[in-house]
Scaffold this active site. Sequence first.
Site, PDB file in Angstrom:
ATOM      1  N   PHE A 128       7.404   0.110  -6.419  1.00  0.00           N
ATOM      2  CA  PHE A 128       8.519   0.514  -7.281  1.00  0.00           C
ATOM      3  C   PHE A 128       8.534   2.018  -7.570  1.00  0.00           C
ATOM      4  CE2 PHE A 128       5.288   0.401 -10.641  1.00  0.00           C
ATOM      5  CZ  PHE A 128       5.690   1.457 -11.440  1.00  0.00           C
ATOM      6  N   LYS A 187      11.324  -4.253   3.006  1.00  0.00           N
ATOM      7  CA  LYS A 187      11.310  -5.079   1.780  1.00  0.00           C
ATOM      8  C   LYS A 187      10.917  -4.156   0.635  1.00  0.00           C
ATOM      9  CE  LYS A 187       9.279  -7.115  -1.037  1.00  0.00           C
ATOM     10  NZ  LYS A 187       9.390  -6.747  -2.479  1.00  0.00           N
ATOM     11  N   SER A 218      -0.252  -1.769  -4.869  1.00  0.00           N
ATOM     12  CA  SER A 218      -1.535  -1.801  -5.582  1.00  0.00           C
ATOM     13  C   SER A 218      -2.654  -2.287  -4.653  1.00  0.00           C
ATOM     14  CB  SER A 218      -1.407  -2.722  -6.796  1.00  0.00           C
ATOM     15  OG  SER A 218      -1.024  -4.005  -6.370  1.00  0.00           O
ATOM     16  N   GLU A 248      11.249  -5.182  -5.826  1.00  0.00           N
ATOM     17  CA  GLU A 248      12.334  -5.912  -6.498  1.00  0.00           C
ATOM     18  C   GLU A 248      12.695  -5.267  -7.843  1.00  0.00           C
ATOM     19  OE1 GLU A 248       9.244  -6.672  -6.001  1.00  0.00           O
ATOM     20  OE2 GLU A 248       8.451  -8.238  -7.309  1.00  0.00           O
ATOM     21  N   GLU A 259      -6.893   1.278 -12.760  1.00  0.00           N
ATOM     22  CA  GLU A 259      -5.716   2.109 -12.534  1.00  0.00           C
ATOM     23  C   GLU A 259      -4.680   1.687 -13.575  1.00  0.00           C
ATOM     24  OE1 GLU A 259      -3.061   1.347  -9.192  1.00  0.00           O
ATOM     25  OE2 GLU A 259      -2.721   3.485  -8.958  1.00  0.00           O
ATOM     26  N   CYS A 265       1.134   7.522  -7.480  1.00  0.00           N
ATOM     27  CA  CYS A 265      -0.179   7.232  -6.896  1.00  0.00           C
ATOM     28  C   CYS A 265      -1.014   8.491  -6.789  1.00  0.00           C
ATOM     29  CB  CYS A 265      -0.009   6.608  -5.526  1.00  0.00           C
ATOM     30  SG  CYS A 265       0.841   7.702  -4.412  1.00  0.00           S
TER      31      CYS A 265
HETATM   32  P1  NAD Z   1       2.661  -3.918  -6.159  1.00  0.00           P
HETATM   33  O1  NAD Z   1       1.412  -4.060  -5.379  1.00  0.00           O
HETATM   34  O2  NAD Z   1       2.851  -4.775  -7.360  1.00  0.00           O
HETATM   35  O3  NAD Z   1       3.940  -4.187  -5.224  1.00  0.00           O
HETATM   36  C1  NAD Z   1       4.098  -3.535  -3.984  1.00  0.00           C
HETATM   37  C2  NAD Z   1       4.950  -4.408  -3.080  1.00  0.00           C
HETATM   38  O4  NAD Z   1       4.252  -5.647  -2.847  1.00  0.00           O
HETATM   39  C3  NAD Z   1       6.298  -4.779  -3.673  1.00  0.00           C
HETATM   40  O5  NAD Z   1       7.279  -4.738  -2.653  1.00  0.00           O
HETATM   41  C4  NAD Z   1       6.082  -6.187  -4.193  1.00  0.00           C
HETATM   42  O6  NAD Z   1       7.258  -6.970  -4.177  1.00  0.00           O
HETATM   43  C5  NAD Z   1       5.052  -6.754  -3.238  1.00  0.00           C
HETATM   44  N1  NAD Z   1       4.156  -7.742  -3.870  1.00  0.00           N
HETATM   45  C6  NAD Z   1       3.783  -7.790  -5.173  1.00  0.00           C
HETATM   46  N2  NAD Z   1       2.952  -8.830  -5.381  1.00  0.00           N
HETATM   47  C7  NAD Z   1       2.789  -9.450  -4.193  1.00  0.00           C
HETATM   48  C8  NAD Z   1       2.041 -10.588  -3.758  1.00  0.00           C
HETATM   49  N3  NAD Z   1       1.290 -11.294  -4.606  1.00  0.00           N
HETATM   50  N4  NAD Z   1       2.098 -10.936  -2.462  1.00  0.00           N
HETATM   51  C9  NAD Z   1       2.839 -10.221  -1.591  1.00  0.00           C
HETATM   52  N5  NAD Z   1       3.576  -9.151  -1.946  1.00  0.00           N
HETATM   53  C10 NAD Z   1       3.555  -8.754  -3.232  1.00  0.00           C
HETATM   54  O7  NAD Z   1       2.782  -2.362  -6.550  1.00  0.00           O
HETATM   55  P2  NAD Z   1       3.842  -1.686  -7.502  1.00  0.00           P
HETATM   56  O8  NAD Z   1       3.519  -2.034  -8.917  1.00  0.00           O
HETATM   57  O9  NAD Z   1       5.230  -1.889  -7.008  1.00  0.00           O
HETATM   58  O10 NAD Z   1       3.500  -0.142  -7.252  1.00  0.00           O
HETATM   59  C11 NAD Z   1       2.494   0.539  -7.923  1.00  0.00           C
HETATM   60  C12 NAD Z   1       1.204   0.572  -7.126  1.00  0.00           C
HETATM   61  O11 NAD Z   1       1.431   1.184  -5.871  1.00  0.00           O
HETATM   62  C13 NAD Z   1       0.115   1.409  -7.774  1.00  0.00           C
HETATM   63  O12 NAD Z   1      -1.111   0.741  -7.620  1.00  0.00           O
HETATM   64  C14 NAD Z   1       0.132   2.707  -6.991  1.00  0.00           C
HETATM   65  O13 NAD Z   1      -1.073   3.419  -6.982  1.00  0.00           O
HETATM   66  C15 NAD Z   1       0.451   2.194  -5.640  1.00  0.00           C
HETATM   67  N6  NAD Z   1       0.989   3.241  -4.803  1.00  0.00           N
HETATM   68  C16 NAD Z   1       0.179   3.748  -3.835  1.00  0.00           C
HETATM   69  C17 NAD Z   1       0.636   4.773  -3.041  1.00  0.00           C
HETATM   70  C18 NAD Z   1      -0.231   5.341  -1.970  1.00  0.00           C
HETATM   71  O14 NAD Z   1       0.276   6.091  -1.175  1.00  0.00           O
HETATM   72  N7  NAD Z   1      -1.510   5.031  -1.897  1.00  0.00           N
HETATM   73  C19 NAD Z   1       1.945   5.277  -3.202  1.00  0.00           C
HETATM   74  C20 NAD Z   1       2.745   4.720  -4.186  1.00  0.00           C
HETATM   75  C21 NAD Z   1       2.250   3.693  -4.980  1.00  0.00           C
END
Ligand code: NAD
Length: 493
Positions: A147, A171, A224, A174, A378, A279
């Site tokens: 997000f 994808k 994450s 959401e 985090e 991030c």
């Molecule tokens: P998230 O892991 O909750 O979601 C990321 C994606 O995975 C979304 O599209 C979500 O719909 C999907 N998802 C969520 N739960 C899932 C599951 N159980 N099974 C399959 N798919 C699932 O992350 P977020 O809250 O949207 O974003 C924040 C996180 O992203 C933070 O941890 C941040 O550090 C990380 N991030 C990392 C970088 C990087 O380059 N390393 C860059 C941006 C964000």
Amino acid sequence: MIKHWINGKNWEAAPERSGDVYDPSTGKVANQVAFAAVSEVDAAVNAAAEAFASWRNASLAQRSTVMFKFRELLNDRKGELAQIVSAEHGKVVSDAGGEIQRALESVEYACGIPTLLKGGFSENASTRVDVYSIQQPVGVVGVISPFNFPAMVPLWFVPTAIACGNTVVLKPSEKDPSASLFIAELFAEAGLPDGVLNVVHGDKVAVDRLLEHPAVKAISFVGSTPIARYVYETGTSHGKRVQALGGAKNHMVVLPDADLDLAADAAVSAGFGSAGERCMAISVVVAVGSSGDELVSKIKSRIADVKVGSGPSCEMGPLVTGVHRDKVTSYLDAGVQAGASLVVDGRDHPIDGDASGFWLGPTLFDHVGTDMSIYTDEIFGPVLSVVRCDTYEEAVEMVNTNRYGNGTAIFTNDGGAARRFQNEIEVGMVGVNVPIPVPVAYYSFGGWKESLFGDAHAYGPHGVHFFTRSKVITSRWLDPSHGGVNLGFPQNT
Ligand code: NAD
């Protein structure tokens, strides 16, 4: 209702499931987003697989023409996209503009695809035998994004993937899905054929189908760490190449000789920009030696001036959802209970905005211990922890034993210390007096340890490598000297 984009148009069928999309600055539900069922993901993958048959053979000239046109459209309409990002994510419009500007760099890199895909050629590798390499697309690529950068992270991958001749099913998160649709529509306007870029919205159902679908050959994921690990393990067990970028806990090491005003400015900018939902945000300041008290006092005084709210002069917006805001807030109590000093409590910060928005002001903890949850987790919000230590060696040890390794920075005026730090630190992206060292588009972005699963970083040269398969051709055109049957292993002569 925010719909899927499949084969060049909106998917009109009513969804079986949908989710709320909020306006974080008012706390109200602003829209609904369709959640894809397995059959809808399959429709998108099928569209992408069909489009791949011709797009893989689109000339380099044609692909770069689309990319140049897309670059112009995105540049012309970046203001609109920034509004869309801000409305669903909550970051202030100027900050949203910044992510689009960085995304443009990645589009510009992909405009150079004819140069990037040049292979090697060795004439007469053996007598009258030539050897050369070509890079071919992998097929249908799944891109799953978080997000916090709803425009930039999709654009880390999509331009390079399609410029390399792949087709994509994206994808997005959401929580803020509209930016991806805007991008897909701009690509269509730029002349990208139907089916080359598809967008499906949703949750785990959609992600799992992409991970399992046999026609999907590669997955680029950002999110994450627990989900990144799951995506990497599941995707690779289904035979796909996967790059899965995870979470972070970025340390900024401040040596006693540093310019403390520069360091304090950097800590506040990198700690609280985008409400800490980056991030590459700095979440830990490691104050080495005698500089701690003065540094904390300089950070504290700057926090008082940070304008939080939705007004035009505001610098920091709300958190993305109420659930996330409450989770971040719970760490303030956890930190106090664990014995850290709460120097600035974000709950007391003045807010220039609707009281029902998902607000939390900047928080500063001092004397944080590395066993406290405010250090180990985090938090992904506007919470900055200061950890004190006596020596450079202790600071490096702390960063290197942390399970994350996304970004880090050192603040010092000692070039020798900075050079030693860049050599010794176990982190993928390092800043020297630069707090958010996001690499330019012609390098690649990626962390170490639990911040990245797989070995390919995002965009730049790693992106081209990840989205192509190389092939080496050994070629001999018949001439009078060909030598008949020989069962020995080929040797070069
Ligand atoms: P998230 O892991 O909750 O979601 C990321 C994606 O995975 C979304 O599209 C979500 O719909 C999907 N998802 C969520 N739960 C899932 C599951 N159980 N099974 C399959 N798919 C699932 O992350 P977020 O809250 O949207 O974003 C924040 C996180 O992203 C933070 O941890 C941040 O550090 C990380 N991030 C990392 C970088 C990087 O380059 N390393 C860059 C941006 C964000």
